[in-house]
Write a protein that holds these residues in place. Structure first.
Motif, short mmCIF file in Angstrom:
data_model
loop_
_atom_site.label_atom_id
_atom_site.label_comp_id
_atom_site.label_asym_id
_atom_site.label_seq_id
_atom_site.Cartn_x
_atom_site.Cartn_y
_atom_site.Cartn_z
N GLU A 156 0.82 -1.22 0.00
CA GLU A 156 0.00 0.00 0.00
C GLU A 156 0.85 1.27 0.00
O GLU A 156 0.38 2.35 -0.33
N TYR A 159 2.66 4.10 -3.49
CA TYR A 159 2.39 5.44 -4.06
C TYR A 159 3.26 6.53 -3.43
O TYR A 159 3.32 7.64 -3.94
N GLU A 160 3.93 6.22 -2.34
CA GLU A 160 4.83 7.20 -1.72
C GLU A 160 6.22 7.18 -2.37
O GLU A 160 7.08 7.97 -2.02
#
Ligand code: ADP
Ligand code: 5GP
Length: 204
Positions: A156, A159-160
């Motif tokens: 998860e 996206y960083e």
């Protein structure tokens, strides 16, 4: 003098970070690996000072208290950390540094060093990840289950990250990592500090 780059690689355990980091460093000059400190036991074939600095919990805690770490985190019941002085001295000398750290550590590095380049490595599939972990033979069944379930939550964080590379074919993944390092070195501000052909930008 121009500073070096800091590259951070994260991936679910078993994806191939260690393998790919080694391959990258063998194939490109001017970049070195940051050896982390850990409280976990060494695996067969690992040696102190080459793969990790294996330290006691007490020693690790002393280093935390002395603010020795650029980042540190608890991962699977053990502590892992990157020594600040090791990394910063190399960057200040203009050398690039590669960190293989988990997503908690990558977030801390991103907070402290905004220019750090974050790369997420992906396995081609969950079944292949499980097969690689089993094949490595370093985890018993319960640890393997734990690493697989952590892998799903770690994803998860993708996206960083600035870049994502899939480690399916190892040669292709190595080339992609190499390209990221090379592209970073070619960024305009860095190129301009290395040559004097281009006149400085005038304000009016
Ligand atoms: P990590 O450091 O991410 O935990 P490792 O580098 O230890 O992962 O790799 C896990 C296992 O997968 C090792 O046995 C390694 O040889 C194997 N491996 C790594 N990359 C590939 C690949 N592209 N294809 C097949 N096996 C791979
Ligand atoms: P392993 O025990 O398989 O070598 O590593 C377990 C996890 O710890 C991997 O996700 C690896 O990236 C992470 N790790 C290794 N060194 C460090 C470190 O210095 N800091 C942080 N935050 N994670 C680390």
């Amino acid at each position: 003098m121009e500073q070096g780059n800091l590259f951070v690689i994260s991936a679910p355990s078993g994806t191939g970070k260690t393998t790919l980091c080694r391959r990258l460093i063998e194939r490109i000059s001017g970049i070195s690996f940051s050896i982390s400190y850990t409280t976990r036991n060494s695996r067969q074939g690992e040696s102190d000072g080459a793969d990790y600095y294996f330290v006691s919990r007490r020693k690790f805690q002393e280093m935390v208290s002395a603010d020795d770490f650029l980042e540190w985190a608890r991962v699977y019941d053990n502590f892992y950390g990157t020594r600040k002085s090791d990394v910063l001295s190399r960057i200040e000398r203009g050398e690039d540094v590669l960190l293989d750290i988990d997503v908690q550590g990558a977030r801390q590095v991103h907070e402290r060093l905004k220019g750090a380049i974050l790369i997420f490595l992906l396995p081609p599939s969950w079944s292949e990840l499980e097969a690689r972990l089993k094949n490595r033979g370093t985890e018993d069944t319960s640890k393997l289950k734990c690493r697989m379930s952590k892998a799903k939550s770690e994803l998860e964080a993708i996206y960083e990250y600035d870049f994502a590379v899939i480690n399916d074919d190892i040669s292709k993944a190595t080339e992609e990592l190499k390209s990221i390092v090379i592209a970073q070195r070619c960024k305009t501000p860095r190129t301009l500090t290395r040559q004097d052909l281009v006149p400085p930008l005038k304000s009016s």
